[in-house]
Design a protein around this motif. Structure first.
Motif, mmCIF file in Angstrom:
data_model
loop_
_atom_site.group_PDB
_atom_site.id
_atom_site.type_symbol
_atom_site.label_atom_id
_atom_site.label_comp_id
_atom_site.label_asym_id
_atom_site.label_seq_id
_atom_site.Cartn_x
_atom_site.Cartn_y
_atom_site.Cartn_z
ATOM 1 N N THR A 19 3.842 -5.690 0.890
ATOM 2 C CA THR A 19 3.555 -7.066 1.287
ATOM 3 C C THR A 19 2.067 -7.186 1.605
ATOM 4 O O THR A 19 1.551 -6.423 2.427
ATOM 5 N N THR B 1 2.302 -8.759 -3.825
ATOM 6 C CA THR B 1 3.501 -8.607 -2.996
ATOM 7 C C THR B 1 4.743 -8.508 -3.875
ATOM 8 O O THR B 1 4.984 -9.366 -4.724
ATOM 9 N N THR C 266 10.166 0.370 -3.039
ATOM 10 C CA THR C 266 9.488 0.306 -1.749
ATOM 11 C C THR C 266 8.755 -1.030 -1.673
ATOM 12 O O THR C 266 8.129 -1.457 -2.641
ATOM 13 N N GLN C 267 8.877 -1.709 -0.548
ATOM 14 C CA GLN C 267 8.316 -3.040 -0.399
ATOM 15 C C GLN C 267 6.821 -2.965 -0.102
ATOM 16 O O GLN C 267 6.394 -2.223 0.796
ATOM 17 N N VAL D 279 8.540 -5.685 -4.583
ATOM 18 C CA VAL D 279 9.164 -4.374 -4.438
ATOM 19 C C VAL D 279 8.681 -3.530 -5.614
ATOM 20 O O VAL D 279 8.776 -3.953 -6.771
ATOM 21 N N GLY E 10 5.013 2.208 0.839
ATOM 22 C CA GLY E 10 4.899 0.764 0.914
ATOM 23 C C GLY E 10 4.652 0.305 2.340
ATOM 24 O O GLY E 10 4.717 1.090 3.283
ATOM 25 N N ARG F 68 7.119 -3.467 -10.767
ATOM 26 C CA ARG F 68 7.260 -4.259 -9.552
ATOM 27 C C ARG F 68 8.092 -5.508 -9.852
ATOM 28 O O ARG F 68 8.146 -5.986 -10.983
#
Length: 121
Positions: free
Chosen positions: A118, A89, A115-116, A91, A9, A38
Motif C-alpha cells: 500500500t 498499491t 503480499t499487500q 497485492v 509488503g 500484482r
C-alpha cells in the motif's frame, strides 16, 4: 509439494521503497522463470520476470523503478521497488516454473498467496 511464500509488503509513503521476497520450498528439482504479478482490481498484471539465465523483463510501469533479481542457492526471487506511487498499491504475487522429481520430472507453474503493498500519497 512446493510452496511459494512472499514477504516484505507493507505500507509506505509515495516516493519510498520496498523489497519483496519470495522463497520457494519443497521437493524442488529445478526452477526456471520466476515472476512478480500484482492485482489491484479484477485483473492480475505481470510486473517483472527473470529467466533461469538471469534475463529480465519488466512492464512499462515498472521500468526504471523496479528491479527483479534471484538467488538460485536460496530458491528466492526479489523485487526491489523504488519511487513508489499510489498506483503501485496492489497485492503482489510471485509465480515460478518449478520442476519436481518423483519417479519422473514434472514441470508446473506455482503461485504464492500474495503480499499487500500500500502506497500512501
Amino acid at each position: 509439494q512446493v510452496q511459494l511464500v512472499e514477504s516484505g509488503g507493507g505500507l509506505v509513503q509515495a516516493g519510498g521503497s520496498l523489497r519483496l521476497s519470495c522463497a520457494a520450498s519443497g521437493i524442488i528439482f529445478s526452477i526456471n522463470a520466476m515472476r512478480w504479478y500484482r492485482q489491484a482490481g479484477e485483473q492480475r498484471e505481470l510486473v517483472a520476470a527473470i529467466a533461469g539465465d538471469g534475463t529480465t523483463n519488466y512492464a512499462d510501469s515498472a521500468k526504471g523503478r523496479f528491479t527483479i533479481s534471484r538467488d538460485n542457492a536460496k530458491n528466492t526471487v526479489y523485487l526491489q521497488m523504488s519511487s513508489l506511487k499510489p498506483d503501485d498499491t496492489a497485492v503482489y504475487y510471485c509465480n515460478a516454473d518449478i520442476a519436481i522429481k518423483i519417479f519422473k520430472l514434472k514441470w508446473a507453474t506455482y503461485w504464492g498467496r500474495g503480499t499487500q503493498v500500500t502506497v500512501s500519497s
